[in-house]
Design a protein around this motif. Structure first.
Motif, short mmCIF file in Angstrom:
data_model
loop_
_atom_site.label_atom_id
_atom_site.label_comp_id
_atom_site.label_asym_id
_atom_site.label_seq_id
_atom_site.Cartn_x
_atom_site.Cartn_y
_atom_site.Cartn_z
N GLN A 149 10.54 -2.63 4.66
CA GLN A 149 9.61 -2.19 3.79
C GLN A 149 8.50 -1.31 4.37
O GLN A 149 8.00 -1.92 5.46
N VAL A 150 8.53 -0.14 3.93
CA VAL A 150 7.38 0.79 4.53
C VAL A 150 6.06 0.57 4.24
O VAL A 150 5.60 0.33 2.85
N GLN A 151 5.19 0.50 5.33
CA GLN A 151 3.85 0.46 4.65
C GLN A 151 2.95 1.40 5.36
O GLN A 151 3.26 1.76 6.63
N LEU A 152 2.09 1.95 4.72
CA LEU A 152 1.02 2.95 5.18
C LEU A 152 -0.34 2.53 4.94
O LEU A 152 -0.70 2.38 3.91
N VAL A 153 -0.91 2.55 5.99
CA VAL A 153 -2.22 2.09 5.98
C VAL A 153 -3.36 3.17 6.44
O VAL A 153 -3.39 3.51 7.51
N GLU A 154 -4.22 3.62 5.34
CA GLU A 154 -5.16 4.77 5.84
C GLU A 154 -6.52 4.14 6.27
O GLU A 154 -6.86 3.10 5.96
N CYS A 165 -3.54 7.45 9.51
CA CYS A 165 -2.76 6.68 8.67
C CYS A 165 -1.46 6.07 9.77
O CYS A 165 -0.72 6.82 10.49
N VAL A 166 -1.45 4.84 9.70
CA VAL A 166 -0.36 4.15 10.49
C VAL A 166 0.64 3.87 9.62
O VAL A 166 0.56 3.09 8.73
N THR A 195 10.67 10.50 9.78
CA THR A 195 10.16 10.39 8.48
C THR A 195 9.22 11.76 8.33
O THR A 195 8.42 11.80 9.51
N GLU A 196 9.26 12.47 7.27
CA GLU A 196 8.26 13.36 7.17
C GLU A 196 7.02 12.89 6.26
O GLU A 196 6.99 11.61 5.55
N MET A 197 5.76 13.27 6.87
CA MET A 197 4.51 12.53 6.65
C MET A 197 3.72 13.60 5.99
O MET A 197 3.77 14.76 6.22
N ALA A 198 2.81 13.25 5.06
CA ALA A 198 1.73 14.43 4.52
C ALA A 198 0.55 13.54 4.02
O ALA A 198 0.34 12.24 3.80
N TRP A 199 -0.54 14.30 3.78
CA TRP A 199 -1.85 13.95 3.19
C TRP A 199 -1.88 14.52 2.02
O TRP A 199 -1.69 15.69 1.60
N PHE A 200 -2.43 13.80 0.80
CA PHE A 200 -2.59 14.09 -0.40
C PHE A 200 -3.97 13.74 -0.76
O PHE A 200 -4.47 12.94 -0.17
N ARG A 201 -4.74 14.33 -1.82
CA ARG A 201 -5.89 13.76 -2.55
C ARG A 201 -5.94 13.99 -3.70
O ARG A 201 -5.24 14.65 -4.39
N TYR A 212 -8.09 10.15 -0.67
CA TYR A 212 -7.11 10.73 0.26
C TYR A 212 -6.02 9.73 0.52
O TYR A 212 -6.16 8.58 1.01
N TYR A 213 -4.63 9.98 0.16
CA TYR A 213 -3.67 9.42 0.44
C TYR A 213 -2.54 9.93 1.40
O TYR A 213 -2.29 10.67 1.57
N CYS A 214 -2.15 8.96 2.14
CA CYS A 214 -0.97 9.04 3.14
C CYS A 214 0.33 8.82 2.53
O CYS A 214 0.47 7.97 1.70
N ALA A 215 1.28 9.70 2.64
CA ALA A 215 2.71 9.67 1.96
C ALA A 215 3.65 9.94 2.84
O ALA A 215 3.58 10.76 4.15
#
Length: 124
Positions: free
Chosen positions: A1-6, A22-23, A32-38, A94-97
């Protein structure tokens, strides 16, 4: 299970800087490709910055390119968003994805994994 914590959000005055982090866990981070959204109130979620799996693949949206930078550390399973000269218009959650490689840079539907977000508020 992938978890992202900002982390790293806060309330700052116009012109100040913030660094968001973001960890990720539960995924092979280097693949894994990573991005920031808002997302601001009553607005669509929008892509801010992208870090591909190759070190040269980095993108920051034109609207913030002069002020934001994205960093990726595959040893720490972390991405960071360094934001300078903040403006009230930057106020948003702001979200990490994260996603497997492939797809349009900031197409929300291509990112299956999301953090809960960290709030950034910029006041005058």
């Amino acid at each position: 299970q992938v978890q992202l914590v900002e982390s790293g959000g806060g309330s700052v005055q116009t012109g100040r800087s913030l660094t968001l982090s973001c960890v990720a866990s539960g995924t092979t981070f280097s693949e894994t490709e990573m991005a920031w959204f808002r997302q601001a109130p009553d607005k669509e979620r929008e892509g801010v910055a992208f870090a591909g799996i190759r070190s040269e693949v980095r993108n920051v949206d034109a609207s913030v390119k002069a002020r934001f930078r994205i960093f990726r550390d595959d040893f720490k399973n972390t991405i960071s968003l360094y934001m300078t000269n903040l403006e009230p218009e930057d106020t948003a959650m702001y979200y990490c994805a994260a996603r497997p490689p492939g797809g349009s840079l900031y197409r929300v539907s291509t990112y299956p994994w999301w953090g809960r977000g960290t709030q950034v508020t910029v006041f005058t």
